[in-house]
Design an enzyme around this catalytic site. Structure first.
Site, short mmCIF file in Angstrom:
data_model
loop_
_atom_site.label_atom_id
_atom_site.label_comp_id
_atom_site.label_asym_id
_atom_site.label_seq_id
_atom_site.Cartn_x
_atom_site.Cartn_y
_atom_site.Cartn_z
CB VAL A 1 -1.09 -7.73 -1.72
CG1 VAL A 1 -0.85 -8.72 -0.59
CG2 VAL A 1 0.21 -7.03 -2.10
N GLY B 1 0.82 -1.20 0.00
CA GLY B 1 0.00 0.00 0.00
C GLY B 1 0.86 1.25 0.00
CB ALA C 1 -4.08 11.88 6.17
CG ASP D 1 -7.82 4.62 6.97
OD1 ASP D 1 -7.36 5.40 7.83
OD2 ASP D 1 -8.48 4.99 5.98
CD GLU E 1 -14.60 16.76 2.21
OE1 GLU E 1 -14.02 17.61 2.90
OE2 GLU E 1 -14.06 15.68 1.89
N GLY F 1 -0.37 4.39 0.22
CA GLY F 1 -1.19 5.51 0.68
C GLY F 1 -0.35 6.34 1.64
CG PHE F 2 -1.99 9.79 3.57
CD1 PHE F 2 -1.33 10.97 3.32
CD2 PHE F 2 -3.27 9.63 3.09
CE1 PHE F 2 -1.94 12.00 2.63
CE2 PHE F 2 -3.90 10.64 2.40
CZ PHE F 2 -3.24 11.83 2.15
N GLY F 3 0.20 5.98 4.87
CA GLY F 3 1.04 5.20 5.78
C GLY F 3 2.24 4.60 5.06
#
Ligand SMILES: Cc1cc2nc3c(=O)[nH]c(=O)nc-3n(C[C@H](O)[C@H](O)[C@H](O)COP(=O)(O)OP(=O)(O)OC[C@H]3O[C@@H](n4cnc5c(N)ncnc54)[C@H](O)[C@@H]3O)c2cc1C
Length: 438
Positions: A73, A5, A309, A293, A164, A7-9
């Site tokens: 994966v 992954g 995040a 997450d 939003e 993403g942010f992590g």
């Protein structure tokens, strides 16, 4: 080392280990990293996908010890220390799983077809398509001489994403589109935000929830709280016992951890997140970490860390630092006691629309224009890549002055679930057939 992954992590872990004596393979099923906090801008035609997403390969290109693989994966063999993809089995000494989350429809997966959620660029483009198409179909119907009801959007879930989306849809219809249609009045568009709980933005303090609701109402959004959605179907939604027509329904109500969590064969919490140790590793597998997450972690007060995040970013950096120090000790056996992860909560920001937002920094609560400026600053600052930061800043400045939303392209299918094109009654375009569009 393998990171699943980007993403942010995952990205932050990879970047923090870039100069360490370790060979890293980052695996992601997409070729790009998505800045999810700005997805709603793509969904509402304010920004284009390339402005909020960047190729993972290019983000990590300077780091010579990092290899990027685009692959899905599918599982793990923790005993043999192998990550499985359909084509490859990739061995590791350390593994970080940061596969994020997806939508939850609370056992009603069939609703997804009629109420898309917002998680990926593809989702944002599908929402953009439906929103813009709704106006085009209504205009065509009105031009054919048939009076139609105003376009009607229903957003389910009043967390930050629902708020939003609803606020920006109101602005789109009241301002950006206001002078471009001849047969319909886009200003009459009805936007309903439905929330099962008693207030909008339930994770925020009550005064900010109240302020957010007032700001939404000022923008022309109808807010209905303590209202449960019981069914979603093509072109309609059931709220409690009431059935109502809905041109487009958007889903912002539920989040479930990535199904990859199950493949680790470890205890999960109710949202499918993996229960990890205080150092974010798995019990009995000190070399495997789950972050972001997908990880179920509590703070020192016993509260679950939110799926945001900054949590993923801090966890990525924490695990990278931990691995780096173990590698530098050149020891294969982890030290008896590792440090525990502690989240530093710098505050929360939620935007509602143009110059409308709420911000909570501990005891300091801000609403309106100042909160919106803070939101804008943080979101531009954390965008990946200087080019994106510059482009987004210019786009925002331009649309702030002009109210324009420049990415209003309808691509892909031209059908809308549940839309029925009605036979023209008083039109000279009589050849326009009455047919169900989908
Ligand atoms: C619409 C929206 C708005 C948001 N707004 C905010 C906000 O304003 N502020 C905030 O702090 N947070 C916000 N969040 C939450 C924030 O984006 C997440 O908390 C954060 O992205 C979690 O980071 P992560 O690394 O755990 O997962 P992600 O960033 O989701 O990354 C997971 C990565 O794993 C990859 N992946 C998943 N499964 C597989 C697989 N089987 N094989 C290979 N790769 C896989 C995915 O492609 C993805 O790249 C928002 C989220 C959404 C959806």
């Amino acid at each position: 080392m393998v990171i699943v992954g980007a993403g942010f992590g995952g990205l932050n872990a990879a970047r923090a280990l870039a100069s360490a004596p370790v060979q890293i393979t980052v695996i992601d099923r997409k070729n790009h990293h998505t800045f999810q906090p700005l997805l709603y801008q793509v969904a509402t035609a304010g920004l284009s996908p390339g402005e909020i997403a960047s190729p993972i390969r290019s983000i990590l290109s300077r780091h010579k010890n990092v290899e990027v693989l685009m692959a899905e994966v599918t599982g793990f063999d923790l005993e043999r220390r192998v990550v499985k993809t359909p084509e490859l089995q990739i061995p590791y000494d350390y593994l970080i799983v940061a596969a994020g989350s997806s939508h939850a429809y609370f056992g009603h997966d069939d609703w997804e077809l009629f109420a898309p959620g917002l998680k990926t660029i593809e989702d944002a483009l599908e929402i953009r398509r439906r929103v813009l198409l709704a106006f085009e179909l209504a205009e065509r119907q009105a031009a054919a001489g048939r009076a139609s009801d105003p376009v009607n959007f229903v957003v389910v879930g009043a967390g930050p994403t629902g708020v939003e989306l609803a606020g920006t849809l109101a602005e789109l219809s009241r301002h950006a589109l206001a002078h471009e249609f001849r047969s319909i009045d886009t200003g009459r568009t009805h936007i309903l935000l439905v929330e099962g709980g008693p207030r909008v933005l339930p994770a925020y303090a009550e005064d900010l929830s109240r302020s957010a609701q007032e700001q939404l109402q000022r923008l022309g959004v109808e807010v209905r709280t303590s209202a449960m959605v019981t069914k979603v179907e093509a072109g309609a939604i059931h709220i409690g016992g009431t059935h109502m027509q809905a041109t487009v329904v958007l889903w912002a109500a539920g989040v479930a951890a990535s199904p990859l969590g199950k493949k680790l064969d470890q205890p999960l919490d109710r949202a499918g997140r993996v229960l990890v140790q205080p150092d974010l590793s798995l019990p009995h597998h000190a070399e495997v970490f789950v972050i972001g997450d997908l990880a179920s972690v509590k703070d020192k007060n016993g509260e679950m860390l939110p799926g945001v995040a900054p949590v993923a970013i801090q966890q990525g950096r924490f695990v990278a630092q931990l691995i780096r120090s173990e590698i530098e000790l050149r020891s294969n056996t982890p030290p008896a006691a590792r440090a525990a992860f502690h989240y530093w909560d710098k505050g929360s920001l939620a935007t509602i629309g143009r110059a409308a937002a709420v911000a909570e920094f501990g005891k300091i609560h801000i609403s309106g224009f100042i909160a919106w400026l803070a939101w804008l600053f943080v979101h531009i600052l954390f965008l990946i890549g200087f080019r994106n930061r510059l482009l987004v800043f210019i786009q925002w400045a331009w649309s702030y002055v002009t109210y324009e939303r420049g990415a209003r392209l309808i691509t892909g299918s031209t059908s809308l679930p549940g839309w029925t094109e009605l036979r023209p009654e008083h039109s000279e375009h009589a050849e326009v057939a009455s047919h169900e569009i989908r």
